[in-house]
Motif scaffolding. Structure first.
Motif, PDB file in Angstrom:
ATOM      1  N   PRO A 150     -53.431  49.078 122.959  1.00  0.00           N
ATOM      2  CA  PRO A 150     -52.664  49.579 121.825  1.00  0.00           C
ATOM      3  C   PRO A 150     -51.152  49.489 122.045  1.00  0.00           C
ATOM      4  N   SER A 151     -50.726  48.693 123.035  1.00  0.00           N
ATOM      5  CA  SER A 151     -49.331  48.767 123.493  1.00  0.00           C
ATOM      6  C   SER A 151     -48.311  48.369 122.438  1.00  0.00           C
ATOM      7  N   LEU A 195     -51.534  59.934 132.403  1.00  0.00           N
ATOM      8  CA  LEU A 195     -51.741  59.200 131.153  1.00  0.00           C
ATOM      9  C   LEU A 195     -51.620  57.694 131.401  1.00  0.00           C
ATOM     10  N   ILE A 196     -52.693  57.148 131.981  1.00  0.00           N
ATOM     11  CA  ILE A 196     -52.810  55.719 132.245  1.00  0.00           C
ATOM     12  C   ILE A 196     -53.829  55.128 131.269  1.00  0.00           C
ATOM     13  N   PRO A 197     -53.888  53.802 131.124  1.00  0.00           N
ATOM     14  CA  PRO A 197     -54.798  53.206 130.133  1.00  0.00           C
ATOM     15  C   PRO A 197     -56.253  53.626 130.282  1.00  0.00           C
ATOM     16  N   GLY A 198     -56.747  53.800 131.506  1.00  0.00           N
ATOM     17  CA  GLY A 198     -58.137  54.164 131.690  1.00  0.00           C
ATOM     18  C   GLY A 198     -58.478  55.573 131.241  1.00  0.00           C
ATOM     19  N   ALA A 242     -45.206  55.976 128.691  1.00  0.00           N
ATOM     20  CA  ALA A 242     -44.317  55.013 128.048  1.00  0.00           C
ATOM     21  C   ALA A 242     -44.352  53.665 128.753  1.00  0.00           C
ATOM     22  N   TRP A 243     -44.510  53.709 130.080  1.00  0.00           N
ATOM     23  CA  TRP A 243     -44.453  52.489 130.880  1.00  0.00           C
ATOM     24  C   TRP A 243     -45.842  51.936 131.172  1.00  0.00           C
ATOM     25  N   HIS A 244     -46.830  52.791 131.282  1.00  0.00           N
ATOM     26  CA  HIS A 244     -48.195  52.329 131.518  1.00  0.00           C
ATOM     27  C   HIS A 244     -48.850  51.785 130.250  1.00  0.00           C
ATOM     28  N   LEU A 245     -48.438  52.275 129.087  1.00  0.00           N
ATOM     29  CA  LEU A 245     -49.201  52.032 127.867  1.00  0.00           C
ATOM     30  C   LEU A 245     -48.463  51.290 126.758  1.00  0.00           C
ATOM     31  N   THR A 300     -46.832  47.712 134.907  1.00  0.00           N
ATOM     32  CA  THR A 300     -45.899  48.829 134.767  1.00  0.00           C
ATOM     33  C   THR A 300     -44.589  48.539 135.484  1.00  0.00           C
ATOM     34  N   LEU A 301     -44.668  48.018 136.705  1.00  0.00           N
ATOM     35  CA  LEU A 301     -43.452  47.677 137.435  1.00  0.00           C
ATOM     36  C   LEU A 301     -42.640  46.622 136.689  1.00  0.00           C
TER      37      LEU A 301
END
Length: 296
Positions: A117-118, A199-202, A232-235, A287-288
């Motif tokens: 959903p990014s 709050l990571i994608p998984g 914000a950065w993971h997703l 993410t990095l």
């Protein structure tokens, strides 16, 4: 994924259910494919999931953790604006499995690992609404416990040093060291708020391009207000990321600290799961990349 990992089979789960929760005997048991790193998860029938800790630990300690997670999950369920799993039962060791285990309600939806959903502004607004509801819940005088992410950034220096060492040959370590040198100094000015913490994608469920549920809620507790901004950065891609920031009215310092917590987490997962969980390692790399590409 871990040297002390305990494997669980559907036969073991079926035996445990038959012995301890006979009311569920006969329900179909399915091992779920997952990028998760803490539990092996099985679907039990259409409405339940059973979660088994992956890493071997003392049974009494594991029980205390599961009971704490159940309390946290129940508390989060009372304040969340989106569906979350609710605790149902805690099982005992048995059938060759040496630790207690837990049962939760099952949530429909597709994890964000599989339904990206990014690029969705609507998803970013949903995510902001979830985070805001948790922040508004109030800590009732509780403070960050001092474990894991959510306290003082510089307290993670030793861990980051190990991550940089282990990442030689995998990442541009000199550049990443420079990033951490900046991020670790960001001061903490705001009091704790209630946070999901991972709050990571998984751990995020999606239906269409909207948030439909949030998983792994046992870490709900007081922490740095910036902690849930790891999402914000993971997703999220840059446009929706800006939507999240505007909706939450995050100032420059809070936003940068959220980036710092995402950086700390991503540095760890890239090397640790490079061979044992490539999807998780890839998440860390992505993410990095997003952090390195973002405006200073």
């Amino acid at each position: 994924m871990h040297g002390d990992q305990v494997d669980v089979t559907t036969d073991i789960v079926a035996t445990l259910i038959q012995e301890q929760f006979p009311q569920w005997t006969g329900k179909a048991i399915r091992l779920l494919s997952s990028t998760g790193t803490v539990h092996t998860v099985f679907r039990v029938g259409d409405d339940l999931s059973a979660r088994f800790p992956l890493r071997l630990t003392d049974a009494a300690e594991a029980l205390a953790v599961l009971e704490g997670e159940a309390r946290a999950s129940a508390e989060l369920a009372r304040v969340s604006r989106f569906p979350v799993p609710e605790p149902v039962a805690i099982g005992k060791p048995g059938a060759g499995y040496p630790m207690p285990w837990s049962v939760q309600t099952w949530l429909p939806g597709t994890v964000a690992v599989d339904a990206d959903p990014s690029g969705s502004d609507a998803f970013a607004r949903d995510l902001a609404a979830f985070i805001a509801a948790l922040r508004d819940a109030g800590t009732r005088g509780r403070r960050f416990s001092g474990e894991n992410r959510g306290g003082v950034l510089a307290h993670h220096d030793d861990w980051m040093a190990k991550c940089f060492e282990e990442s030689e040959g995998l990442l541009d370590v000199p550049r990443l060291r420079q990033v951490w040198t900046h991020l670790r100094k960001l001061p903490r000015t705001a009091p704790d708020v209630m946070s999901h913490g991972d709050l990571i994608p998984g751990n995020v469920l999606v239906t269409g391009d909207r948030l439909s549920g949030v998983l792994d809620t046992g870490g709900f507790g007081p922490a740095d207000p910036a902690l849930d901004l790891v999402s914000a950065w993971h997703l999220l891609q840059p446009g929706p990321r800006d939507v999240l920031r505007r909706t939450l009215a995050s100032d420059d310092l809070e936003w940068e600290r959220g980036k710092a917590w995402a950086f700390e987490q991503a540095m760890g997962v890239v090397w640790y799961y490079a061979e044992s969980n490539p999807a998780m390692s890839s998440m860390g790399r992505r993410t990095l990349d997003r952090i390195l590409e973002s405006p200073k």
